[in-house]
Design a protein around this motif. Structure first.
Motif, PDB file in Angstrom:
ATOM      1  N   THR A   9       0.829  -1.207   0.000  1.00 23.78           N
ATOM      2  CA  THR A   9       0.000   0.000   0.000  1.00 23.78           C
ATOM      3  C   THR A   9       0.862   1.257   0.000  1.00 23.78           C
ATOM      4  O   THR A   9       0.502   2.272  -0.607  1.00 23.78           O
ATOM      5  N   LEU A  10       2.012   1.201   0.665  1.00 24.73           N
ATOM      6  CA  LEU A  10       2.913   2.345   0.702  1.00 24.73           C
ATOM      7  C   LEU A  10       3.330   2.783  -0.698  1.00 24.73           C
ATOM      8  O   LEU A  10       3.461   3.989  -0.978  1.00 24.73           O
ATOM      9  N   LEU A  11       3.529   1.821  -1.602  1.00 24.09           N
ATOM     10  CA  LEU A  11       4.031   2.131  -2.941  1.00 24.09           C
ATOM     11  C   LEU A  11       2.928   2.344  -3.970  1.00 24.09           C
ATOM     12  O   LEU A  11       3.210   2.712  -5.119  1.00 24.09           O
ATOM     13  N   LEU A  12       1.671   2.148  -3.587  1.00 21.00           N
ATOM     14  CA  LEU A  12       0.570   2.333  -4.530  1.00 21.00           C
ATOM     15  C   LEU A  12       0.474   3.742  -5.097  1.00 21.00           C
ATOM     16  O   LEU A  12       0.154   3.910  -6.279  1.00 21.00           O
ATOM     17  N   PRO A  13       0.718   4.794  -4.312  1.00 18.67           N
ATOM     18  CA  PRO A  13       0.638   6.136  -4.910  1.00 18.67           C
ATOM     19  C   PRO A  13       1.574   6.324  -6.101  1.00 18.67           C
ATOM     20  O   PRO A  13       1.272   7.096  -7.015  1.00 18.67           O
ATOM     21  N   PHE A  14       2.714   5.623  -6.116  1.00 18.96           N
ATOM     22  CA  PHE A  14       3.622   5.716  -7.261  1.00 18.96           C
ATOM     23  C   PHE A  14       3.097   4.890  -8.427  1.00 18.96           C
ATOM     24  O   PHE A  14       3.175   5.309  -9.583  1.00 18.96           O
ATOM     25  N   ARG A  15       2.554   3.714  -8.138  1.00 24.11           N
ATOM     26  CA  ARG A  15       1.993   2.867  -9.183  1.00 24.11           C
ATOM     27  C   ARG A  15       0.842   3.566  -9.900  1.00 24.11           C
ATOM     28  O   ARG A  15       0.668   3.421 -11.114  1.00 24.11           O
ATOM     29  N   GLN A  16       0.052   4.300  -9.132  1.00 28.95           N
ATOM     30  CA  GLN A  16      -1.138   4.935  -9.695  1.00 28.95           C
ATOM     31  C   GLN A  16      -0.881   6.357 -10.198  1.00 28.95           C
ATOM     32  O   GLN A  16      -1.811   7.044 -10.626  1.00 28.95           O
ATOM     33  N   GLY A 126       0.119  19.050   8.658  1.00 27.56           N
ATOM     34  CA  GLY A 126      -0.927  19.706   7.875  1.00 27.56           C
ATOM     35  C   GLY A 126      -1.683  18.745   6.979  1.00 27.56           C
ATOM     36  O   GLY A 126      -1.717  17.536   7.199  1.00 27.56           O
ATOM     37  N   THR A 127      -2.293  19.298   5.942  1.00 28.84           N
ATOM     38  CA  THR A 127      -3.204  18.557   5.059  1.00 28.84           C
ATOM     39  C   THR A 127      -2.563  17.305   4.474  1.00 28.84           C
ATOM     40  O   THR A 127      -1.406  17.330   4.032  1.00 28.84           O
ATOM     41  N   LEU A 128      -3.335  16.218   4.465  1.00 24.19           N
ATOM     42  CA  LEU A 128      -2.861  14.943   3.940  1.00 24.19           C
ATOM     43  C   LEU A 128      -3.715  14.461   2.775  1.00 24.19           C
ATOM     44  O   LEU A 128      -4.875  14.834   2.641  1.00 24.19           O
ATOM     45  N   HIS A 129      -3.127  13.587   1.967  1.00 24.37           N
ATOM     46  CA  HIS A 129      -3.860  12.805   0.973  1.00 24.37           C
ATOM     47  C   HIS A 129      -3.876  11.364   1.473  1.00 24.37           C
ATOM     48  O   HIS A 129      -2.895  10.892   2.047  1.00 24.37           O
ATOM     49  N   THR A 130      -4.969  10.668   1.236  1.00 25.02           N
ATOM     50  CA  THR A 130      -5.135   9.329   1.805  1.00 25.02           C
ATOM     51  C   THR A 130      -5.695   8.374   0.761  1.00 25.02           C
ATOM     52  O   THR A 130      -6.514   8.758  -0.077  1.00 25.02           O
ATOM     53  N   MET A 131      -5.255   7.117   0.840  1.00 19.18           N
ATOM     54  CA  MET A 131      -5.887   6.058   0.062  1.00 19.18           C
ATOM     55  C   MET A 131      -5.929   4.792   0.907  1.00 19.18           C
ATOM     56  O   MET A 131      -5.078   4.569   1.769  1.00 19.18           O
ATOM     57  N   ASN A 132      -6.946   3.965   0.681  1.00 16.39           N
ATOM     58  CA  ASN A 132      -7.138   2.725   1.432  1.00 16.39           C
ATOM     59  C   ASN A 132      -7.063   1.543   0.481  1.00 16.39           C
ATOM     60  O   ASN A 132      -7.684   1.546  -0.593  1.00 16.39           O
ATOM     61  N   LYS A 133      -6.310   0.537   0.883  1.00 18.87           N
ATOM     62  CA  LYS A 133      -6.168  -0.667   0.084  1.00 18.87           C
ATOM     63  C   LYS A 133      -5.564  -1.746   0.959  1.00 18.87           C
ATOM     64  O   LYS A 133      -4.777  -1.459   1.869  1.00 18.87           O
ATOM     65  N   ASN A 134      -5.887  -2.999   0.706  1.00 19.28           N
ATOM     66  CA  ASN A 134      -5.278  -4.137   1.408  1.00 19.28           C
ATOM     67  C   ASN A 134      -5.489  -4.070   2.922  1.00 19.28           C
ATOM     68  O   ASN A 134      -4.642  -4.511   3.687  1.00 19.28           O
ATOM     69  N   PHE A 139      -0.953   7.426   3.548  1.00 22.19           N
ATOM     70  CA  PHE A 139      -1.260   8.847   3.700  1.00 22.19           C
ATOM     71  C   PHE A 139       0.023   9.653   3.553  1.00 22.19           C
ATOM     72  O   PHE A 139       1.085   9.241   4.012  1.00 22.19           O
ATOM     73  N   TRP A 140      -0.089  10.798   2.879  1.00 18.85           N
ATOM     74  CA  TRP A 140       1.092  11.582   2.587  1.00 18.85           C
ATOM     75  C   TRP A 140       0.788  13.070   2.648  1.00 18.85           C
ATOM     76  O   TRP A 140      -0.351  13.513   2.494  1.00 18.85           O
ATOM     77  N   THR A 141       1.819  13.834   2.894  1.00 21.06           N
ATOM     78  CA  THR A 141       1.685  15.272   3.098  1.00 21.06           C
ATOM     79  C   THR A 141       1.706  16.020   1.764  1.00 21.06           C
ATOM     80  O   THR A 141       2.103  15.494   0.721  1.00 21.06           O
ATOM     81  N   GLU A 142       1.310  17.262   1.829  1.00 20.12           N
ATOM     82  CA  GLU A 142       1.618  18.217   0.780  1.00 20.12           C
ATOM     83  C   GLU A 142       3.125  18.510   0.828  1.00 20.12           C
ATOM     84  O   GLU A 142       3.788  18.181   1.815  1.00 20.12           O
ATOM     85  N   PRO A 143       3.695  19.136  -0.222  1.00 26.22           N
ATOM     86  CA  PRO A 143       5.098  19.580  -0.113  1.00 26.22           C
ATOM     87  C   PRO A 143       5.277  20.470   1.114  1.00 26.22           C
ATOM     88  O   PRO A 143       4.502  21.397   1.343  1.00 26.22           O
ATOM     89  N   LEU A 144       6.286  20.159   1.916  1.00 26.97           N
ATOM     90  CA  LEU A 144       6.481  20.853   3.192  1.00 26.97           C
ATOM     91  C   LEU A 144       7.580  21.901   3.084  1.00 26.97           C
ATOM     92  O   LEU A 144       8.658  21.623   2.545  1.00 26.97           O
ATOM     93  N   PRO A 145       7.347  23.089   3.624  1.00 29.15           N
ATOM     94  CA  PRO A 145       8.387  24.118   3.609  1.00 29.15           C
ATOM     95  C   PRO A 145       9.463  23.890   4.662  1.00 29.15           C
ATOM     96  O   PRO A 145      10.520  24.499   4.643  1.00 29.15           O
TER      97      PRO A 145
END
Length: 341
Positions: A9-16, A126-134, A139-145
């Motif tokens: 699941t950790l690597l799914l954001p890259f696959r997709q 701060g704000t996150l993006h999330t996906m559920n699978k398996n 979940f991952w952050t926006e670009p952080l300053p």
């Protein structure tokens, strides 16, 4: 390879195509090897792992474990542990290691604290993006300053600090086995260890060193003591807890996977062997392997002192490896077994 849903699941954001792999370095905290790491090109991946079997697997797969502690990374990936204080400290460390404009990406099983870790990362980054699978959550952050909340980061990093427990007899820290107390099974074993134990002695799965301290306190005939522990964080604590004994006898500390065997023989071995996987599932084969390794590593008159949950089926392994076996005590759901070669 064994399936690893959190890693997949950790690597799914890259696959997709939801995230792009940076070209100039990625740090992977609490990394584990698995098929998903070999199905995509992952240039510049650097791993950190303190659990010896996982560290060995990463090295065997050709993955780098050489971390430059002074650099920042455009992406820091994390597989958070189950213990929340330790997980919060790890997430705070991940955020502190991100280069400006970089991200933190984490994944965890739903039944291992994913929801809590997601909320914690959101609190500190701060704000996150999330996906559920398996049955996991990535979940991952926006670009952080940079550090968005330095005060909270400092507070959470301190959650993993070494601290004193048990009326200050020992030091410990979150995440190691029975970190905030003396484990009931180990305490029971300690009460039944005979003072006559002597010679070369080993503590298998030594944790933060409780049984080793009890051995050296009770058994004055010990010539030298070797501690074997797979979790480097625990072994570092054992060094601190046994420092006062090092003037009396030689003590050696081995960051070692006991299931791979021991490098030498001993007159006595004590152990409270692990029997859970990382996900909390019972796996008695680990304990059976500890028993087999102990039998292989004892001198001809050597003896094993073992504590285990009463229901664990170790007797057949013991009978196949030792000439004399006796149950010394059964109490509080545990059994103390003494076995002779």
């Amino acid at each position: 390879m064994t399936a690893d849903p959190a890693l997949e699941t950790l690597l799914l954001p890259f696959r997709q195509g939801l995230l792009q792999w940076p070209g100039d370095g990625v740090l992977f905290l609490r990394a584990r090897d698995g098929a998903p790491l070999h199905e995509l090109p992952l240039p510049g991946l650097v791993c950190e792992q303190t659990f010896k079997p996982d560290a060995d697997a990463l090295s065997a797969a050709g993955l780098s474990l050489n971390i430059d502690g002074s650099r920042k990374y455009p992406l820091v990936m994390v597989l958070p542990p189950r213990q929340r204080d330790e997980a919060r400290a790890l997430l705070a460390r991940a955020v502190s290691l991100v280069a400006p404009g970089g991200r933190v990406l984490a994944s965890q099983g739903n039944n291992e604290g994913a929801r809590s870790s997601e909320k914690d990362l959101e609190s500190i980054a701060g704000t996150l993006h999330t996906m559920n699978k398996n049955r996991c959550r990535a979940f991952w952050t926006e670009p952080l300053p940079g550090l968005t909340d330095p005060r909270l980061a400092t507070e959470w990093l301190a959650l993993d600090a070494v601290r004193r427990i048990e009326d200050e007899r020992f030091v410990s820290r979150p995440g190691v086995f029975a970190w905030d107390r003396i484990d009931t099974a180990s305490a029971l074993l300690a009460r039944h260890l005979p003072e006559r134990l002597a010679g070369d002695v080993a503590d298998l799965g030594a944790g933060f060193g409780y049984l080793s301290v009890e051995l050296l306190t009770r058994c004055k005939g010990i010539r030298n003591l070797h501690l074997y522990e797979a979790e480097a964080r625990a072994l570092d604590l054992a060094r601190l807890n046994l420092a006062s004994f090092e003037k009396q006898i030689p003590i050696e500390y081995h960051w070692h996977d006991v299931t791979r065997g021991l490098p030498r023989s001993y007159d006595a071995i004590v152990t409270n062997p692990p029997f859970h996987t990382g996900g909390g599932r019972e796996q008695p084969d680990i304990g059976r392997r500890f028993i087999a390794v102990a039998a292989e590593s004892l001198t001809v008159h050597g003896e094993l002192w073992l504590v285990a949950n009463r229901h664990l089926p170790y007797e057949a392994t013991l009978q196949g490896r030792f000439s004399r076996i006796r149950t010394v005590a059964q109490e509080a759901g545990f059994k103390i077994i003494h076995a002779n070669r």
